[in-house]
Design a protein around this motif. Structure first.
Motif, short mmCIF file in Angstrom:
data_model
loop_
_atom_site.label_atom_id
_atom_site.label_comp_id
_atom_site.label_asym_id
_atom_site.label_seq_id
_atom_site.Cartn_x
_atom_site.Cartn_y
_atom_site.Cartn_z
N UNK A 1 0.84 -1.19 0.00
CA UNK A 1 0.00 0.00 0.00
C UNK A 1 0.88 1.24 0.00
N UNK A 2 0.33 2.33 -0.48
CA UNK A 2 1.10 3.56 -0.53
C UNK A 2 1.52 3.97 0.88
N UNK A 3 2.75 4.46 0.98
CA UNK A 3 3.23 4.91 2.27
C UNK A 3 2.52 6.18 2.72
N UNK A 4 2.24 6.24 3.99
CA UNK A 4 1.58 7.43 4.54
C UNK A 4 2.62 8.53 4.79
N UNK A 5 2.36 9.72 4.28
CA UNK A 5 3.29 10.83 4.47
C UNK A 5 3.16 11.41 5.87
N UNK A 6 4.24 12.03 6.29
CA UNK A 6 4.26 12.72 7.58
C UNK A 6 3.63 14.10 7.42
N UNK A 7 2.75 14.46 8.33
CA UNK A 7 2.10 15.77 8.31
C UNK A 7 3.09 16.80 8.85
N UNK A 8 3.74 17.51 7.94
CA UNK A 8 4.75 18.48 8.36
C UNK A 8 4.11 19.56 9.23
N UNK A 9 4.73 19.80 10.37
CA UNK A 9 4.21 20.78 11.31
C UNK A 9 3.17 20.21 12.25
#
Length: 335
Positions: free
Chosen positions: A87-95
């Protein structure tokens, strides 16, 4: 901890016998065309998995760890919840909160590796290094991510000389001419932090020192290829070109990987030339962890323990790893 191409196609082999390792007898350096160092032979593989060190129940563990991992012997573990690595990797919510958490656990991983690295000396066993890493990690209220991953029995991996990656800590004392990679990952507050380094024992010869120094620089070269909008396949191209310039080869059986809430997830970071699609975006978090090998044959052979991979040629291999976060303005090393 590297993501092996093997794990994406099949689970690791299972073996059930008495715990034993003949690697304790390996102490005499071998003179090879690659230098002088003790060779680790596949026959030195453990013949069963040892009892794992305990983790307090109060420390949250990843969902891939079997419920009965600490109460049953190897082979009797429940089938864990398998991570869907495709599955697509979950991105980090910057900030956001996720960035705070991933930065914290990555910093913890860096600190633990530094502490364990100071213990590396002739005579200490890799099992003792593993115990030290385990105790330091749980003292921070974190869980050692490798422990229980596909039922892996230890809290870190230790790869010596001609072992490329995923060596299982055992009772073999370190020799003054060894190089050793220690790869560890922490799970804390829902996120993983992953890093590794190769350490030199005091009597490592010049070719061994050159390999370790080149591998460290190869990681730096790969990191410099990172940034928002840049192609992922540039990482592998730049690392392979650098390695060839210094007459080293790059193993292609292990890759870096996306990381965050999941231990391993896309994107897969290949360290050789490749045609993988994809560009880096702010919030992408992944590892770069090239394994450089002396000579032109970088292929490894899998031992019967189902994890350890050593070079086909007997040449030494070294590895360094950092966890990278793509920001709006560039790439930041979290470890």
């Amino acid at each position: 901890m590297s993501k092996s191409a093997l794990t994406r196609s099949r689970p690791f082999a299972r073996i059930i016998r008495s715990y034993h390792s003949s690697s304790t007898s390996i102490s005499t350096p071998n003179s090879t065309r690659f230098g002088s160092y003790p060779l680790l032979d596949p026959s030195s593989a453990i013949t069963s998995y040892p009892t794992s060190l305990p983790v307090p129940a109060s420390i949250p563990r990843p969902n891939y760890v079997p419920e009965n991992f600490f109460t049953k012997t190897w082979g009797e573990h429940d089938l864990p919840e398998v991570e869907d690595v495709e599955v697509d990797g979950e991105r980090i919510d910057l900030g956001g909160e996720s960035e705070k958490r991933v930065r914290k656990v990555a910093k913890m991983a860096k600190q633990v590796l530094e502490e364990v690295g100071r213990l590396v000396m002739p005579g200490i066993t890799t099992a003792e290094l593993d115990r030290a890493a385990h105790e330091i990690i749980i003292a921070r209220g974190a869980y050692p991510s490798p422990l229980g991953y596909s039922s892996f029995p230890k809290s870190c991996t230790t790869s010596v000389n001609n072992v490329i990656a995923h060596g299982i800590p055992d009772d073999r004392p370190l020799h003054p001419q060894d190089i050793i990679n220690i790869d560890l990952t922490l799970f804390h507050d829902g996120y993983h932090g992953d890093t590794s380094a190769t350490f030199l024992l005091p009597e490592v010869d010049k070719p061994g020192r050159e390999l370790v120094e080149a591998t460290k620089e190869a990681l730096d070269v790969g990191i410099r290829a990172c940034g928002p909008g840049k192609a992922y396949n540039e990482i592998g191209r730049t690392i392979e070109e650098f390695a060839k310039r210094y007459r080293f080869s790059v193993n292609s059986q292990f890759s870096g990987h996306g990381i965050g809430k999941r231990f391993h997830q896309p994107p897969w970071i290949f360290h050789t030339r490749n045609s993988e699609n994809g560009t880096m975006m702010p919030g992408d978090c992944f590892t770069i962890e090239p394994c450089l090998v002396q000579g032109s044959n970088s292929r490894g052979q899998l031992w019967n323990d189902g994890w350890t991979m050593s070079t086909e040629s007997g040449a030494r291999s070294a590895q360094f790893e950092h966890q990278i976060l793509i920001t709006h303005n560039g790439a930041e090393i979290l470890t």
